[in-house]
Every structure is written in structure tokens, then in C-alpha cells.
Motif scaffolding. Structure first.
Motif, PDB file in Angstrom:
ATOM      1  N   HIS A 166      -6.532  -2.073   2.243  1.00 50.03           N
ATOM      2  CA  HIS A 166      -5.126  -1.898   2.621  1.00 50.03           C
ATOM      3  C   HIS A 166      -4.890  -0.524   3.245  1.00 50.03           C
ATOM      4  O   HIS A 166      -4.206  -0.386   4.265  1.00 50.03           O
ATOM      5  CB  HIS A 166      -4.225  -2.053   1.393  1.00 50.03           C
ATOM      6  CG  HIS A 166      -4.272  -3.403   0.776  1.00 50.03           C
ATOM      7  ND1 HIS A 166      -4.174  -3.608  -0.589  1.00 50.03           N
ATOM      8  CD2 HIS A 166      -4.432  -4.638   1.328  1.00 50.03           C
ATOM      9  CE1 HIS A 166      -4.250  -4.896  -0.846  1.00 50.03           C
ATOM     10  NE2 HIS A 166      -4.408  -5.546   0.291  1.00 50.03           N
ATOM     11  N   GLN A 167      -5.458   0.510   2.628  1.00 49.34           N
ATOM     12  CA  GLN A 167      -5.269   1.868   3.127  1.00 49.34           C
ATOM     13  C   GLN A 167      -5.913   2.039   4.501  1.00 49.34           C
ATOM     14  O   GLN A 167      -5.346   2.681   5.397  1.00 49.34           O
ATOM     15  CB  GLN A 167      -5.846   2.878   2.142  1.00 49.34           C
ATOM     16  CG  GLN A 167      -5.526   4.325   2.489  1.00 49.34           C
ATOM     17  CD  GLN A 167      -6.197   5.294   1.534  1.00 49.34           C
ATOM     18  OE1 GLN A 167      -7.410   5.218   1.296  1.00 49.34           O
ATOM     19  NE2 GLN A 167      -5.416   6.199   0.959  1.00 49.34           N
ATOM     20  N   ALA A 213      -3.699   0.293   7.024  1.00 48.38           N
ATOM     21  CA  ALA A 213      -2.465   1.060   7.205  1.00 48.38           C
ATOM     22  C   ALA A 213      -2.704   2.285   8.084  1.00 48.38           C
ATOM     23  O   ALA A 213      -1.883   2.623   8.948  1.00 48.38           O
ATOM     24  CB  ALA A 213      -1.905   1.485   5.846  1.00 48.38           C
ATOM     25  N   TRP A 269       1.340   1.374   9.714  1.00 56.62           N
ATOM     26  CA  TRP A 269       2.303   0.814   8.780  1.00 56.62           C
ATOM     27  C   TRP A 269       2.196   1.533   7.442  1.00 56.62           C
ATOM     28  O   TRP A 269       1.179   2.160   7.142  1.00 56.62           O
ATOM     29  CB  TRP A 269       2.044  -0.675   8.557  1.00 56.62           C
ATOM     30  CG  TRP A 269       2.301  -1.542   9.735  1.00 56.62           C
ATOM     31  CD1 TRP A 269       2.811  -1.173  10.943  1.00 56.62           C
ATOM     32  CD2 TRP A 269       2.040  -2.954   9.820  1.00 56.62           C
ATOM     33  NE1 TRP A 269       2.897  -2.249  11.781  1.00 56.62           N
ATOM     34  CE2 TRP A 269       2.436  -3.362  11.123  1.00 56.62           C
ATOM     35  CE3 TRP A 269       1.525  -3.897   8.949  1.00 56.62           C
ATOM     36  CZ2 TRP A 269       2.324  -4.683  11.547  1.00 56.62           C
ATOM     37  CZ3 TRP A 269       1.421  -5.210   9.364  1.00 56.62           C
ATOM     38  CH2 TRP A 269       1.808  -5.594  10.648  1.00 56.62           C
ATOM     39  N   SER A 270       3.231   1.383   6.604  1.00 58.02           N
ATOM     40  CA  SER A 270       3.118   1.868   5.230  1.00 58.02           C
ATOM     41  C   SER A 270       2.128   0.982   4.489  1.00 58.02           C
ATOM     42  O   SER A 270       1.939  -0.196   4.844  1.00 58.02           O
ATOM     43  CB  SER A 270       4.473   1.821   4.522  1.00 58.02           C
ATOM     44  OG  SER A 270       4.840   0.479   4.231  1.00 58.02           O
ATOM     45  N   ILE A 271       1.508   1.522   3.447  1.00 58.69           N
ATOM     46  CA  ILE A 271       0.518   0.714   2.721  1.00 58.69           C
ATOM     47  C   ILE A 271       1.189  -0.452   2.015  1.00 58.69           C
ATOM     48  O   ILE A 271       0.616  -1.538   1.893  1.00 58.69           O
ATOM     49  CB  ILE A 271      -0.288   1.588   1.732  1.00 58.69           C
ATOM     50  CG1 ILE A 271      -1.521   0.809   1.229  1.00 58.69           C
ATOM     51  CG2 ILE A 271       0.582   2.062   0.567  1.00 58.69           C
ATOM     52  CD1 ILE A 271      -2.548   1.669   0.532  1.00 58.69           C
ATOM     53  N   THR A 303       3.699  -2.228   3.149  1.00 57.12           N
ATOM     54  CA  THR A 303       3.869  -3.274   4.155  1.00 57.12           C
ATOM     55  C   THR A 303       2.555  -4.008   4.387  1.00 57.12           C
ATOM     56  O   THR A 303       2.525  -5.242   4.489  1.00 57.12           O
ATOM     57  CB  THR A 303       4.366  -2.670   5.478  1.00 57.12           C
ATOM     58  OG1 THR A 303       5.614  -2.009   5.251  1.00 57.12           O
ATOM     59  CG2 THR A 303       4.547  -3.739   6.541  1.00 57.12           C
ATOM     60  N   VAL A 304       1.471  -3.262   4.438  1.00 60.33           N
ATOM     61  CA  VAL A 304       0.160  -3.892   4.627  1.00 60.33           C
ATOM     62  C   VAL A 304      -0.174  -4.794   3.440  1.00 60.33           C
ATOM     63  O   VAL A 304      -0.687  -5.910   3.617  1.00 60.33           O
ATOM     64  CB  VAL A 304      -0.939  -2.826   4.818  1.00 60.33           C
ATOM     65  CG1 VAL A 304      -2.325  -3.462   4.819  1.00 60.33           C
ATOM     66  CG2 VAL A 304      -0.708  -2.062   6.110  1.00 60.33           C
ATOM     67  N   GLY A 364       3.760  -4.606  -3.016  1.00 58.29           N
ATOM     68  CA  GLY A 364       3.841  -3.725  -1.856  1.00 58.29           C
ATOM     69  C   GLY A 364       5.114  -2.908  -1.836  1.00 58.29           C
ATOM     70  O   GLY A 364       5.104  -1.713  -1.518  1.00 58.29           O
ATOM     71  N   ASP A 370       5.289   1.368  -2.121  1.00 60.33           N
ATOM     72  CA  ASP A 370       5.981   2.303  -1.227  1.00 60.33           C
ATOM     73  C   ASP A 370       7.011   3.143  -1.978  1.00 60.33           C
ATOM     74  O   ASP A 370       7.192   4.335  -1.690  1.00 60.33           O
ATOM     75  CB  ASP A 370       6.656   1.537  -0.086  1.00 60.33           C
ATOM     76  CG  ASP A 370       5.680   1.174   1.029  1.00 60.33           C
ATOM     77  OD1 ASP A 370       4.549   1.712   1.028  1.00 60.33           O
ATOM     78  OD2 ASP A 370       6.045   0.352   1.892  1.00 60.33           O
TER      79      ASP A 370
END
Length: 206
Positions: free
Chosen positions: A37-38, A41, A46-48, A50-51, A82, A86
Motif C-alpha cells: 500500500h505504501q 501510494a 494518493w494517501s495510504i 485511499t490506496v 483506510g 488517514d
């Protein structure tokens, strides 16, 4: 009982998202899926969180050929982890000294274990990634352990190539999370009552 199950599920998913933010702020490495995910992102901006949400729904598409059916907990898992990741990242500062990083990592593992026990124990459907693992095992005849290992090796490798954080935290998570969840799961598993059988008909007497 259903009220308790839904409440426990939602609290567990919120804690899971916060624990992900804690792992990131510790800066010592993430679990395999969050390395992926990171990495994604970082590449697309994108923010993690959102991913995490987008990947969850993409993984759910893989349930279709596996003939897996999502539950309420599956869909809540796909969205809320998610969102709370955030929120956690917005509230939790990064640590630059090793003592703080180690404390944050330890807290993240414990909170993640509690969170996992909460949402699994609620029995409202597996997360997208867990369902992929169990569905693959069921359809191929592989063990759950083998299915999980193969999936996590792939996502870890791709995530690392994309720039995701792999480190001592990755190893600590892999070694610690199973025993922590196993210890806590009996405390949070909500008993589901079996349906009461209908009484047998008593023959009429003359």
C-alpha cells in the motif's frame, strides 16, 4: 448480540487503521500488505488510506472466480481501515529517535492484535485480503498457510520494489501478530447461538 457484534467490528476496524498509522510513524517497517500500500501510494501520490480502500475493492473482484461471498464486515473492512489510517496519520507525529520508534512499533503490534481479534471475533465476514487467502486455499486445495505465504511474498516483493518500507518492523509483525491474536481472540469472539430446534410433535392420546 448483533448490536455488540457490529459495535465490536467498527471499533476493531478503527483500531486497525490507527495501528497502521502507528506502524508508519514508527518508521521501522510495515507488514507485507502495507508495504505494498505504501509503495503504491508513493508512486501515484494518493494517501495510504485511499490506496487501502481501492486495493480492498480490487481484491474483492478476485473473490468472484473464487466464489467467495462478502459479508457486512467485509465491506466495512474495505472502507473503514483506510479511512482511520488517514485519520491516524493526521493525528500521530513521526518519531526521529529510536526509543520512541520502538515504543510506537510495540504499541502498533499490540493495538493491531486487539483490533484483529475484535473484527474477526465479531463474525461478520472476513476482510478482503483474508478472504482471498482462504478462497484460494479452498479452490486450489493448498493449505491456508501456503496460500497466505505466497500472497504475502508477492505483495511484499512488489511493495518493496515500489519503495514501501521493509525493516525490523516487518519481521516483528510477522513473528508477533499470530501469537497476539491467538491469545486475544477467545476474549473477543462473540458466541453465536445455534437455532433452537422445533419441539417434536407429541402424538395425541385417545
Amino acid at each position: 448480540m448483533m448490536t455488540r457484534r457490529i459495535t465490536q467490528l467498527l471499533i476493531g476496524l478503527a483500531m486497525y487503521g490507527i495501528s497502521l498509522a502507528m506502524f508508519i510513524r514508527a518508521g521501522l517497517g510495515l507488514d507485507p500488505w502495507d508495504v505494498f500500500h505504501q509503495g503504491v501510494a508513493g508512486k501515484i501520490g494518493w494517501s495510504i488510506g485511499t490506496v487501502v480502500v481501492v486495493v480492498s475493492f480490487l481484491v474483492l473482484l478476485l473473490w468472484i472466480p473464487l466464489r467467495q461471498m462478502p459479508g457486512f464486515g467485509t465491506l466495512a473492512n474495505a472502507v473503514l481501515m483506510g479511512v482511520f489510517a488517514d485519520i491516524g496519520l493526521a493525528l500521530i507525529p513521526a518519531f526521529s529517535h529510536l526509543g520512541g520508534q520502538i515504543a510506537m512499533l510495540a504499541g502498533a503490534v499490540v493495538l493491531n492484535g486487539i483490533a484483529s481479534a475484535c473484527y474477526i471475533g465479531a463474525r461478520l465476514g472476513p476482510g478482503a485480503r483474508d478472504g482471498l487467502m482462504t478462497g484460494l486455499a479452498r479452490r486450489t486445495g493448498w493449505s491456508v498457510r501456503l496460500s497466505r505465504t505466497l500472497i504475502e511474498v508477492v505483495v511484499l516483493g512488489v511493495g518493496w520494489l515500489l519503495g514501501g518500507s521493509v525493516g525490523v518492523g516487518t519481521v516483528v509483525y510477522a513473528l508477533a501478530i499470530g501469537p497476539v491474536v491467538q491469545l486475544l481472540l477467545p476474549l473477543f469472539t462473540v458466541p453465536v447461538k445455534a437455532p433452537v430446534a422445533a419441539p417434536e410433535a407429541v402424538p395425541a392420546t385417545s
